[in-house]
Design an enzyme around this catalytic site. Structure first.
Site, PDB file in Angstrom:
ATOM      1  N   HIS A   1     -10.720   0.957  -2.545  1.00 59.08           N
ATOM      2  CA  HIS A   1     -12.057   0.959  -1.968  1.00 59.08           C
ATOM      3  C   HIS A   1     -13.131   1.504  -2.895  1.00 59.08           C
ATOM      4  CE1 HIS A   1     -10.372  -0.218   1.797  1.00 59.08           C
ATOM      5  NE2 HIS A   1      -9.832   0.939   2.095  1.00 59.08           N
TER       6      HIS A   1
ATOM      7  N   ASP B   1       0.787  -1.242   0.000  1.00 56.91           N
ATOM      8  CA  ASP B   1       0.000   0.000   0.000  1.00 56.91           C
ATOM      9  C   ASP B   1       0.818   1.291   0.000  1.00 56.91           C
ATOM     10  OD1 ASP B   1      -1.844  -2.028   0.363  1.00 56.91           O
ATOM     11  OD2 ASP B   1      -2.867  -1.110   2.059  1.00 56.91           O
TER      12      ASP B   1
ATOM     13  N   HIS C   1     -10.551   7.014   1.706  1.00 55.44           N
ATOM     14  CA  HIS C   1      -9.186   6.973   1.156  1.00 55.44           C
ATOM     15  C   HIS C   1      -9.106   5.883   0.100  1.00 55.44           C
ATOM     16  CE1 HIS C   1      -9.317   3.887   4.291  1.00 55.44           C
ATOM     17  NE2 HIS C   1      -8.415   3.247   3.575  1.00 55.44           N
TER      18      HIS C   1
ATOM     19  N   CYS D   1      -1.848  -2.340   7.879  1.00 56.77           N
ATOM     20  CA  CYS D   1      -1.829  -3.304   6.774  1.00 56.77           C
ATOM     21  C   CYS D   1      -0.526  -4.106   6.695  1.00 56.77           C
ATOM     22  CB  CYS D   1      -2.131  -2.596   5.455  1.00 56.77           C
ATOM     23  SG  CYS D   1      -3.851  -2.012   5.399  1.00 56.77           S
TER      24      CYS D   1
ATOM     25  N   ASP E   1      -4.729  -0.719  -1.535  1.00 57.60           N
ATOM     26  CA  ASP E   1      -6.056  -0.529  -0.985  1.00 57.60           C
ATOM     27  C   ASP E   1      -6.889   0.051  -2.127  1.00 57.60           C
ATOM     28  OD1 ASP E   1      -7.121  -1.072   1.508  1.00 57.60           O
ATOM     29  OD2 ASP E   1      -6.845   0.962   2.282  1.00 57.60           O
TER      30      ASP E   1
ATOM     31  N   LYS F   1      -6.977  -5.132  -2.827  1.00 58.11           N
ATOM     32  CA  LYS F   1      -7.738  -5.516  -1.632  1.00 58.11           C
ATOM     33  C   LYS F   1      -8.593  -4.346  -1.180  1.00 58.11           C
ATOM     34  CE  LYS F   1      -4.007  -4.231   1.520  1.00 58.11           C
ATOM     35  NZ  LYS F   1      -4.719  -3.172   2.241  1.00 58.11           N
TER      36      LYS F   1
HETATM   37 ZN   LIG Z   1      -8.350   1.208   3.477  1.00 62.97          ZN
END
Ligand SMILES: [Zn+2]
Length: 191
Positions: free
Chosen positions: A62, A18, A79, A143, A60, A104
C-alpha cells in the site's frame, strides 16, 4: 492423507497469499497464529520446487493514504506500506528465487484483496497451462477468500490448504470456508 509432494504435479501452481510481517503476530494488522502458516507453506514450497511447480506469492503493497486505512474511509489500520519492514514476507518463509511476486493494493482509489484483482495473474497461469491452484496464506476470510473465489471464476480448479491459512476471526474463517466450498473449492490438509 497424501503429502504435498504426492499431490502436486505438472499443471499445478502454488499461490501464497500475503504472508507478510504485518499480518503476523507483532505486525501492524496481526492475525492470530498468522506465523503458523509458515512451516506448513514451507513444506508446500519444497514440494513445488521438487516437482517444478511454479510458485506465486502475492503481497499487499500500500501507498501512504491508502483507501483501506481507517483514516481514509477503510476498515484497517495502516499496514503493508510499500518498502516497509512490515510489508516484507515473513523471514522464515522459504521462497525460492524463482518465485513470481504479485503486487496488489497499490491503487489509491480502491483496495485489491484478491491476487487476481486487476493484476492480470490469470494470464501467465494460462500461458503455462496451469489448471489446478493450491492456495494458502493470510487472511483466510479476506485476501485468501477473495483470491480463491476469483480463481474459481477464472476457471481454475482450486484447493485451499486449510492448515496453511488463518482467519481474522474464527467465525469469519468458518464462513469463508463455507463460501469457498460452495463456490467449488476443495480443501486439502498437509500431512
Ligand atoms: Zn491491505
Amino acid at each position: 492423507m497424501p503429502k504435498p509432494e504426492e499431490i502436486l504435479r505438472s499443471g499445478d501452481a502454488l499461490i501464497i497469499v500475503d504472508v507478510q510481517n504485518d499480518f503476523c503476530p507483532g505486525g501492524a494488522l496481526p492475525i492470530a497464529e498468522g506465523d503458523q502458516v509458515v512451516p506448513v507453506l514451507n513444506r508446500w514450497i519444497a514440494a513445488a520446487v521438487a516437482k517444478g511447480v511454479p510458485i506465486y506469492a502475492s503481497r499487499d503493497w500500500h501507498p501512504h493514504r491508502h483507501i483501506s486505512f481507517k483514516a481514509y474511509g477503510g476498515l484497517w489500520p495502516p499496514h503493508c506500506l510499500q518498502d516497509s519492514p512490515g510489508a516484507r514476507f515473513h523471514p522464515d518463509l522459504r521462497l525460492p528465487e524463482s518465485t513470481i511476486i504479485v503486487t496488489k493494493g497499490v491503487r489509491f482509489d480502491q483496495d485489491q484483496n484478491s491476487a487476481f484483482d486487476q493484476t492480470g495473474l490469470a494470464v501467465p497461469l494460462r500461458q503455462d497451462g496451469i489448471r489446478r491452484l493450491f492456495v494458502g496464506g493470510l487472511a483466510e476470510d479476506v485476501c485468501v477468500l477473495a483470491t480463491v473465489l476469483d480463481a474459481l471464476k477464472e476457471g481454475f480448479e482450486v484447493a485451499l490448504i486449510v492448515d496453511g491459512t488463518r482467519p481474522v476471526t474464527p467465525a469469519g474463517g468458518e464462513e469463508a470456508r463455507r463460501r469457498m466450498q460452495q463456490a467449488g473449492a476443495h480443501l486439502v490438509k498437509t500431512e
